[in-house]
Design a protein around this motif. Structure first.
Motif, PDB file in Angstrom:
ATOM      1  N   THR A   1       0.793  -1.083   0.426  1.00 22.89           N
ATOM      2  CA  THR A   1       0.112  -0.026   0.329  1.00 22.89           C
ATOM      3  C   THR A   1       0.627   1.646  -0.057  1.00 22.89           C
ATOM      4  N   LYS A   2       0.606   1.992  -0.935  1.00 22.42           N
ATOM      5  CA  LYS A   2       0.939   3.254  -1.035  1.00 22.42           C
ATOM      6  C   LYS A   2       0.753   4.575   0.046  1.00 22.42           C
ATOM      7  N   ARG A   3       1.277   4.465   0.684  1.00 22.08           N
ATOM      8  CA  ARG A   3       1.840   5.979   1.800  1.00 22.08           C
ATOM      9  C   ARG A   3       1.142   7.258   1.516  1.00 22.08           C
ATOM     10  N   SER A   4       0.496   7.949   2.117  1.00 19.72           N
ATOM     11  CA  SER A   4       0.465   9.971   1.751  1.00 19.72           C
ATOM     12  C   SER A   4       0.726  10.100   3.282  1.00 19.72           C
ATOM     13  N   TRP A   5       1.327  11.499   3.196  1.00 21.10           N
ATOM     14  CA  TRP A   5       1.128  12.649   4.084  1.00 21.10           C
ATOM     15  C   TRP A   5       0.377  13.731   3.563  1.00 21.10           C
ATOM     16  N   LYS A   6      -0.110  14.103   4.918  1.00 20.33           N
ATOM     17  CA  LYS A   6      -0.881  15.513   4.865  1.00 20.33           C
ATOM     18  C   LYS A   6      -0.085  16.585   5.628  1.00 20.33           C
ATOM     19  N   PRO A   7      -0.160  17.640   5.155  1.00 22.68           N
ATOM     20  CA  PRO A   7       0.360  18.503   5.922  1.00 22.68           C
ATOM     21  C   PRO A   7      -0.506  19.023   7.553  1.00 22.68           C
ATOM     22  N   ASN A   8       0.402  19.502   8.736  1.00 22.05           N
ATOM     23  CA  ASN A   8      -0.136  19.763   9.592  1.00 22.05           C
ATOM     24  C   ASN A   8      -1.016  20.956   9.836  1.00 22.05           C
ATOM     25  N   VAL A   9      -2.002  21.689   9.178  1.00 20.45           N
ATOM     26  CA  VAL A   9      -2.772  22.638   9.344  1.00 20.45           C
ATOM     27  C   VAL A   9      -3.570  22.865  10.026  1.00 20.45           C
ATOM     28  N   HIS A  10      -4.103  24.214  10.627  1.00 19.95           N
ATOM     29  CA  HIS A  10      -4.512  25.143  11.354  1.00 19.95           C
ATOM     30  C   HIS A  10      -5.384  26.209  10.543  1.00 19.95           C
ATOM     31  N   TRP A  11      -6.525  26.092  11.118  1.00 20.81           N
ATOM     32  CA  TRP A  11      -7.563  27.724  10.893  1.00 20.81           C
ATOM     33  C   TRP A  11      -6.407  28.159  11.748  1.00 20.81           C
ATOM     34  N   LYS A  12      -5.331  29.747  11.913  1.00 15.37           N
ATOM     35  CA  LYS A  12      -5.655  30.854  12.567  1.00 15.37           C
ATOM     36  C   LYS A  12      -5.714  31.851  12.443  1.00 15.37           C
ATOM     37  N   SER A  13      -6.192  32.891  13.279  1.00 15.65           N
ATOM     38  CA  SER A  13      -6.492  34.371  13.199  1.00 15.65           C
ATOM     39  C   SER A  13      -5.432  34.976  13.808  1.00 15.65           C
ATOM     40  N   PHE A  14      -5.066  36.069  13.186  1.00 22.47           N
ATOM     41  CA  PHE A  14      -4.045  36.946  13.380  1.00 22.47           C
ATOM     42  C   PHE A  14      -4.332  38.398  13.324  1.00 22.47           C
ATOM     43  N   THR A  15      -3.480  39.069  14.246  1.00 22.97           N
ATOM     44  CA  THR A  15      -3.775  40.565  13.991  1.00 22.97           C
ATOM     45  C   THR A  15      -3.060  41.542  13.052  1.00 22.97           C
ATOM     46  N   SER A  16      -3.466  42.368  12.506  1.00 25.87           N
ATOM     47  CA  SER A  16      -1.854  42.932  11.837  1.00 25.87           C
ATOM     48  C   SER A  16      -1.528  43.974  12.238  1.00 25.87           C
ATOM     49  N   ASP A  17      -0.724  44.293  12.870  1.00 26.15           N
ATOM     50  CA  ASP A  17      -0.620  45.681  13.708  1.00 26.15           C
ATOM     51  C   ASP A  17      -0.075  46.791  12.907  1.00 26.15           C
ATOM     52  N   LEU A  18       0.332  46.927  11.721  1.00 23.06           N
ATOM     53  CA  LEU A  18       0.634  48.070  10.482  1.00 23.06           C
ATOM     54  C   LEU A  18      -0.924  47.594   9.797  1.00 23.06           C
ATOM     55  N   LEU A  19      -1.523  47.184   9.576  1.00 20.87           N
ATOM     56  CA  LEU A  19      -2.807  46.753   8.517  1.00 20.87           C
ATOM     57  C   LEU A  19      -4.187  47.212  10.304  1.00 20.87           C
ATOM     58  N   GLY A  20      -4.196  46.736  10.768  1.00 17.62           N
ATOM     59  CA  GLY A  20      -5.071  47.665  11.749  1.00 17.62           C
ATOM     60  C   GLY A  20      -5.811  46.371  11.808  1.00 17.62           C
ATOM     61  N   HIS A  21      -5.974  45.168  11.758  1.00 17.43           N
ATOM     62  CA  HIS A  21      -7.112  44.114  10.404  1.00 17.43           C
ATOM     63  C   HIS A  21      -7.004  43.133  11.903  1.00 17.43           C
ATOM     64  N   LYS A  22      -7.688  42.120  11.839  1.00 12.37           N
ATOM     65  CA  LYS A  22      -7.811  40.903  12.104  1.00 12.37           C
ATOM     66  C   LYS A  22      -8.693  40.186  10.886  1.00 12.37           C
ATOM     67  N   PHE A  23      -7.568  38.572  10.888  1.00 13.71           N
ATOM     68  CA  PHE A  23      -7.978  37.905   9.607  1.00 13.71           C
ATOM     69  C   PHE A  23      -7.807  36.307  10.151  1.00 13.71           C
ATOM     70  N   GLN A  24      -8.209  35.301   9.266  1.00 15.39           N
ATOM     71  CA  GLN A  24      -7.958  34.374  10.341  1.00 15.39           C
ATOM     72  C   GLN A  24      -7.647  33.052   9.029  1.00 15.39           C
ATOM     73  N   VAL A  25      -6.448  32.505   8.838  1.00 10.43           N
ATOM     74  CA  VAL A  25      -5.311  31.949   8.110  1.00 10.43           C
ATOM     75  C   VAL A  25      -5.539  30.145   7.928  1.00 10.43           C
ATOM     76  N   LYS A  26      -5.354  29.529   7.059  1.00 13.27           N
ATOM     77  CA  LYS A  26      -4.782  28.436   6.900  1.00 13.27           C
ATOM     78  C   LYS A  26      -3.396  28.347   6.833  1.00 13.27           C
ATOM     79  N   VAL A  27      -2.664  27.171   8.201  1.00 11.28           N
ATOM     80  CA  VAL A  27      -1.771  27.853   8.307  1.00 11.28           C
ATOM     81  C   VAL A  27      -1.354  26.476   8.502  1.00 11.28           C
ATOM     82  N   SER A  28       0.533  26.210   8.239  1.00 13.08           N
ATOM     83  CA  SER A  28       0.950  25.083   8.574  1.00 13.08           C
ATOM     84  C   SER A  28       1.241  25.481   9.845  1.00 13.08           C
ATOM     85  N   THR A  29       2.171  24.122  10.905  1.00 14.01           N
ATOM     86  CA  THR A  29       2.911  23.763  11.753  1.00 14.01           C
ATOM     87  C   THR A  29       3.981  24.800  11.653  1.00 14.01           C
TER      88      THR A  29
END
Length: 138
Positions: A1-29
């Motif tokens: 059987t073939k093995r496959s790996w999936k990246p370890n990604v999470h939805w995280k919310s970040f706040t940008s100091d320069l933009l003054g904006h909060k947004f949610q992004v899917k990022v890897s560990t």
């Protein structure tokens, strides 16, 4: 059987100091570790090469952050010059710390110079006295 790996990604919310904006992004560990190491999302996006970002969201966010940075500091954003300045400042602060530590070590480990007085032997004094007396007699 073939093995496959999936990246370890999470939805995280970040706040940008320069933009003054909060947004949610899917990022890897790995990206999360890099963001922490860079000192926040703004620094990570601004100082990471475009080839490494490798996402449309990252590239678009970088354009917005560069514009916001230029507006805030009223000068053109030059990644290489800013990185050089950061490294130079870091080197100067580390160098100052090393110099102070070296001076402290020298103060703690150096022995003070002791000046010793040489005492003449009594026999030597008597010899010189005898010579002087003989010269006076002649």
């Amino acid at each position: 059987t073939k093995r496959s790996w999936k990246p370890n990604v999470h939805w995280k919310s970040f706040t940008s100091d320069l933009l003054g904006h909060k947004f949610q992004v899917k990022v890897s560990t790995k990206a999360l570790r890099c963001i922490d190491k860079a000192g926040g999302l703004d620094n990570y996006i601004l100082f990471t090469k475009e080839e490494i970002l490798d996402s449309e969201i990252g590239l678009e966010l970088k354009q917005h952050l560069v514009r916001a940075w230029e507006k805030k500091y009223k000068k053109k954003f030059d990644r290489n010059a800013l990185l050089y300045q950061k490294r130079k400042d870091l080197w100067e602060s580390e160098n100052a710390i090393c110099i102070e530590a070296r001076k402290k070590w020298i103060r703690e480990n150096s022995t003070p110079l002791v000046t010793t007085t040489v005492k003449q032997d009594e026999s030597m004094e008597s010899d010189t006295d005898l010579q002087q007396q003989q010269q006076q007699q002649q």
